[in-house]
Design a protein around this motif. Structure first.
Motif, PDB file in Angstrom:
ATOM      1  N   ASP A  83      19.473  31.255 -91.223  1.00  0.00           N
ATOM      2  CA  ASP A  83      20.196  32.275 -91.085  1.00  0.00           C
ATOM      3  C   ASP A  83      20.905  31.446 -89.307  1.00  0.00           C
ATOM      4  O   ASP A  83      21.765  32.327 -88.941  1.00  0.00           O
ATOM      5  N   HIS A  86      24.403  31.278 -90.208  1.00  0.00           N
ATOM      6  CA  HIS A  86      25.770  32.190 -90.506  1.00  0.00           C
ATOM      7  C   HIS A  86      26.033  32.936 -89.069  1.00  0.00           C
ATOM      8  O   HIS A  86      27.310  33.074 -88.761  1.00  0.00           O
ATOM      9  N   TRP A 107      26.063  25.507 -96.656  1.00  0.00           N
ATOM     10  CA  TRP A 107      25.887  26.309 -96.758  1.00  0.00           C
ATOM     11  C   TRP A 107      27.640  26.575 -95.187  1.00  0.00           C
ATOM     12  O   TRP A 107      28.251  27.611 -95.288  1.00  0.00           O
ATOM     13  N   ASP A 111      29.496  29.720 -95.064  1.00  0.00           N
ATOM     14  CA  ASP A 111      29.753  30.477 -93.924  1.00  0.00           C
ATOM     15  C   ASP A 111      31.067  31.499 -93.269  1.00  0.00           C
ATOM     16  O   ASP A 111      30.977  31.950 -92.707  1.00  0.00           O
TER      17      ASP A 111
END
Length: 364
Positions: A83, A86, A107, A111
């Motif tokens: 999280d 992001h 990631w 993102d």
């Protein structure tokens, strides 16, 4: 000269040869500052070593009058929390001062793209960019503002080295998936393993923060595994990394890691990286120079094929007590040492006395 040293030199020379390029126009006596951002999924020992060397190489390759500066407002580390990655990507999308964003790990590229980031992204450290959906079948990045370093045929090369060293029939495969590529990577690796007369098994486990759980995945795998191939140990600090390696060593299971140094220093048994992080950093630093020369990131080379060059931790090898071919051991770059259990041990006083006894002339 050991083959790994030859390979490392070849890789470094390749990167150096790439460094001939035009330079941006800067008036005499002026300095043009290029502001860099840095975004990683979390702290990792390989990230630190690679980023430090990248910064050094960028300054060495910088044309006269160009200065590269990492700025605090462009720095984010997500702490291995999905999280947070992001959230930080959306924050970085609003930082106008950054000229080029440097990324490492899973990631972060996805993102940033999702957050609408439009400035150049130089992705330095990914596992399988094609399976992760970042490049097409030709190895070209799918977004014009992205360049990425992929290690061509790395899994195939590593599995081949593992088969040649230990001849296992069943191999465990653990890696940190960035998104939905887990099944694709495992099936591809299983096909390669089958060609080498090995059965490959894997497990996909995550913690509450969306981070791959290596210890949990290890517990889930069958107990009859004869060797392991381990991808980047993202999410593990040095202490946990050493504990993970120790667990395999105590069980007497040989393993080969995707990463080379510095993970070898923390107990990894063997790696198959034919060039050092210095060559990798210089390759990416050269691409940074090309980006500031207004070349489109997606047009830049995405990597060079890794060459075979074993690095072996002798202490871990001694603990596992598995033989490897004498030629491989002779040609490998060796780290640490191993003292056999049956070797004679002496106190300092005893050692001095025995030395003097063998060299009586010194006693005078």
């Amino acid at each position: 000269m050991p083959s790994i040293m030859k390979n490392a030199i070849v890789g470094l020379l390749l990167a150096i040869c790439l460094a001939a390029t035009t330079t941006p126009t800067v008036r005499a006596g002026e300095t043009k500052k290029i502001f860099l951002g840095y975004f990683e999924a979390g702290r990792y020992t390989v990230h630190s070593a690679l980023r430090e060397e990248f910064e050094r190489q960028a300054q060495l390759l910088a044309p006269e009058g160009i200065e590269f500066i990492f700025i605090p407002q462009g720095y984010r580390s997500a702490g291995w929390k999905r999280d947070s990655s992001h959230i930080f990507a959306r924050q970085l999308a609003g930082v106008d001062k950054v000229d080029v964003m440097i990324t490492m790990g899973p990631w972060v590229v996805e993102d940033l793209i999702e957050a609408g980031y439009k400035k150049p992204i130089l992705a330095m450290y990914r596992f399988e960019p094609m399976a992760e959906g970042l490049v097409d079948n030709g190895g070209n990045p799918k977004w014009p503002n992205l360049t990425i370093h992929g290690k061509t045929n790395k899994i195939e090369s590593d599995l081949t080295a593992l088969a040649g060293l230990f001849h296992p029939k069943k191999v465990g495969f653990l890696f940190f998936p960035s998104g939905s590529e887990y099944d694709s990577v495992v099936s591809g690796a299983a096909f390669l393993a089958q060609r080498l007369n090995m059965e490959l098994v894997s497990a996909n486990e995550a913690d509450n923060f969306g981070t791959f759980a290596f210890f949990r995945a290890l517990d889930k795998l069958p107990k009859d595994i004869e060797a392991f191939y381990i991808g980047p140990l993202w999410g593990l600090d040095e202490q946990k990394m050493s504990a993970f390696f120790d667990r395999l060593a105590v069980a007497g299971i040989p393993f080969l890691t995707y990463d080379a140094n510095p993970t070898i220093q923390f107990g990894a048994l063997v790696s198959n990286a034919g060039y050092t992080h210095i060559a990798e950093a210089r390759f990416n630093a050269h691409k940074l120079i090309q980006i500031i020369n207004k070349e489109r990131p997606s047009d830049l080379p995405t990597g060079f094929a890794p060459t075979i060059g074993l690095t072996i931790n002798l202490k871990t090898l001694g603990a596992i007590k598995k033989p490897i071919p004498a030629e491989a051991l002779r040609e490998a770059l060796k780290f640490g040492y191993f003292v056999p259990e049956d070797v004679s041990r002496y106190s300092v006083t005893e050692a001095i006395s025995r030395t003097l006894a063998h060299h009586p002339s010194y006693q005078s």
